[in-house]
Design an enzyme around this catalytic site. Sequence first.
Site, short mmCIF file in Angstrom:
data_model
loop_
_atom_site.label_atom_id
_atom_site.label_comp_id
_atom_site.label_asym_id
_atom_site.label_seq_id
_atom_site.Cartn_x
_atom_site.Cartn_y
_atom_site.Cartn_z
N HIS A 37 -10.18 -5.38 -3.08
CA HIS A 37 -8.84 -5.59 -2.52
C HIS A 37 -8.96 -5.92 -1.05
CE1 HIS A 37 -9.88 -1.30 -2.46
NE2 HIS A 37 -9.22 -1.23 -1.31
N ASP A 61 0.85 -1.19 0.00
CA ASP A 61 0.00 0.00 0.00
C ASP A 61 0.89 1.25 0.00
OD1 ASP A 61 -3.22 0.56 1.01
OD2 ASP A 61 -1.77 2.23 1.08
N ILE A 62 0.51 2.22 -0.79
CA ILE A 62 1.32 3.42 -0.96
C ILE A 62 1.30 4.32 0.30
CG2 ILE A 62 -0.41 5.00 -1.95
CD1 ILE A 62 1.58 5.52 -4.23
N HIS A 76 -6.91 -5.73 2.43
CA HIS A 76 -5.77 -5.16 3.14
C HIS A 76 -5.22 -6.23 4.08
CE1 HIS A 76 -6.82 -0.75 2.43
NE2 HIS A 76 -7.99 -1.31 2.18
N ASN A 81 -12.76 -3.09 2.80
CA ASN A 81 -13.74 -2.01 2.78
C ASN A 81 -14.58 -2.21 1.53
OD1 ASN A 81 -12.50 -0.80 5.05
ND2 ASN A 81 -11.00 0.22 3.75
N GLN A 128 -14.25 2.51 1.17
CA GLN A 128 -13.61 2.04 -0.06
C GLN A 128 -13.36 3.23 -0.98
OE1 GLN A 128 -15.76 -0.97 -2.32
NE2 GLN A 128 -13.99 -1.36 -3.64
P1 AMP Z 1 -9.65 1.40 0.26
O1 AMP Z 1 -9.77 2.71 0.97
O2 AMP Z 1 -10.06 0.22 1.08
O3 AMP Z 1 -10.34 1.44 -1.10
O4 AMP Z 1 -8.11 1.17 0.01
C1 AMP Z 1 -7.44 1.67 -1.09
C2 AMP Z 1 -5.98 1.66 -0.74
O5 AMP Z 1 -5.24 1.80 -1.92
C3 AMP Z 1 -5.55 2.78 0.20
O6 AMP Z 1 -5.05 2.24 1.41
C4 AMP Z 1 -4.48 3.53 -0.60
O7 AMP Z 1 -3.40 3.98 0.19
C5 AMP Z 1 -4.05 2.49 -1.61
N1 AMP Z 1 -3.51 3.01 -2.87
C6 AMP Z 1 -4.03 3.97 -3.65
N2 AMP Z 1 -3.27 4.15 -4.75
C7 AMP Z 1 -2.26 3.25 -4.66
C8 AMP Z 1 -1.13 2.94 -5.49
N3 AMP Z 1 -0.90 3.57 -6.66
N4 AMP Z 1 -0.28 1.96 -5.07
C9 AMP Z 1 -0.49 1.33 -3.90
N5 AMP Z 1 -1.56 1.56 -3.08
C10 AMP Z 1 -2.41 2.52 -3.45
#
Ligand code: AMP
Length: 131
Positions: A97, A29-30, A99, A84, A91
């Site tokens: 996805h 995760d970024i 986590h 989420n 989400q």
């Molecule tokens: P959610 O809020 O459950 O939809 O989680 C989406 C997740 O994606 C968040 O924790 C973000 O930090 C992560 N995210 C968004 N863009 C990227 C990316 N380019 N590479 C890795 N993780 C990302």
Amino acid sequence: MDCLFCSIIAGEIPSKKVYEDDVAFAFLDIEPFHAGHTLVVPKRHTADLTSDPTAFAELAPSVTKVAELLKEKLDAPALNVLVNSGEVAGQSVFHLHVHVVPRYADNPGIAGMARRDPDIDVDAVYSKIIG
Ligand code: AMP
Ligand code: ZN
């Protein structure tokens, strides 16, 4: 289709990949909650948990493998697994996805699970996982 995670799976957008099999792709995760916070996503696009009746079950073995990998490589004694599903639940990316969040003894418990930690050195964590 314009989907961030489909683009990551296709290699069009860079990611720190930690695991891949026929069904799943997993990357750091970024903006991690805790060191090694990883997202496990199905290669087949589906928007969320309830959009496809079998996607989550198909993904489960890969989630377990990623969890084992992170525990071993990062010496994490525990982890949280979170989905989420839907905007109201938090989400933000509409490609299913999971986590997988390693947890450490110095910051235990569910209350502190979902706070972003800007001090995590993601490159150093990644080296530990893939090294
Ligand atoms: P959610 O809020 O459950 O939809 O989680 C989406 C997740 O994606 C968040 O924790 C973000 O930090 C992560 N995210 C968004 N863009 C990227 C990316 N380019 N590479 C890795 N993780 C990302
Ligand atoms: Zn997608």
